[in-house]
Design a protein around this motif. Sequence first.
Motif, short mmCIF file in Angstrom:
data_model
loop_
_atom_site.label_atom_id
_atom_site.label_comp_id
_atom_site.label_asym_id
_atom_site.label_seq_id
_atom_site.Cartn_x
_atom_site.Cartn_y
_atom_site.Cartn_z
N THR A 49 0.82 -1.21 0.00
CA THR A 49 0.00 0.00 0.00
C THR A 49 0.85 1.27 0.00
N SER A 50 2.11 1.16 0.40
CA SER A 50 3.01 2.32 0.41
C SER A 50 3.69 2.56 -0.93
N SER A 51 3.42 1.71 -1.92
CA SER A 51 4.06 1.81 -3.23
C SER A 51 3.68 3.09 -3.95
N ARG A 52 4.60 3.58 -4.77
CA ARG A 52 4.27 4.60 -5.74
C ARG A 52 3.75 3.86 -6.96
N VAL A 53 2.45 3.97 -7.21
CA VAL A 53 1.77 3.18 -8.25
C VAL A 53 1.50 4.06 -9.46
#
Length: 249
Positions: A49-53
């Motif tokens: 959820t902390s990813s840069r998507v």
Amino acid sequence: MHRDTSSCNTYNYGDAQYWDARYVQEGSSFNWYQRYTTLHPFVRKYVPTSSRVLMVGCGNAVMSEDMVKDGYEDIMNIDISLVAIDMMRRKYENTPQLKYMQMDVRNMSFFPDESIDSVIDKGTLDSLMCSIDAPINFAQMLGKLLKPEGIYMLITYGDPTVRMPHLSRPMYKWKTVLYIIPRPGFVRPGSFSLTTKSYLEPVPTTEEGLLPVDFVLEDPDSHFIYVCKKMDETELSSMPIFPLTNDVF
């Protein structure tokens, strides 16, 4: 030429004017292939959820909104259609986790190399594959965006015979896991209820990334989920190579 014509038609899917006109005409949200409720187990497994998507070809779908509700913090959404982007900017102007930018995926030089944790593609590559410049478009689309150990998640109608020749190219340094899910609402032949088979386990593939010769699709119109992880040098040394040849298109 190296192109996938299995679901192509006379529409110019690479033309911004086509998409602008379509979004003006349709207006309401449209979700390609699968909704987040179905894709949720795969996204949560591979995309923190902390990813840069980066959501490529976002259109006016609500998948990014659903991901924010699920805890995702930073999603950049891009689309070739300025109509779609303006629409979504207005809709989510008070949702800081969602950003929108008009961009052609064949030129994403705006993003520095190795600056994205995860790329999610739900139908965009399929549009590019209709072009006679399919391999060039694919390379232009992805380039060197992903960070080491980053994830490219492709949701597509394309089976491994038409997708693995591209996904396995050494330039991408990817290790790929395949899942297969039926189209929404699929009912098993001879049954009056929706299928209850679990699709959360990876599908066994050959060394070249293809389906075994005796593999039978329960739904002939299934969608394929390719989870591609950018490998480090140790993993790269053992990667099988499936070369591009005319006879697989």
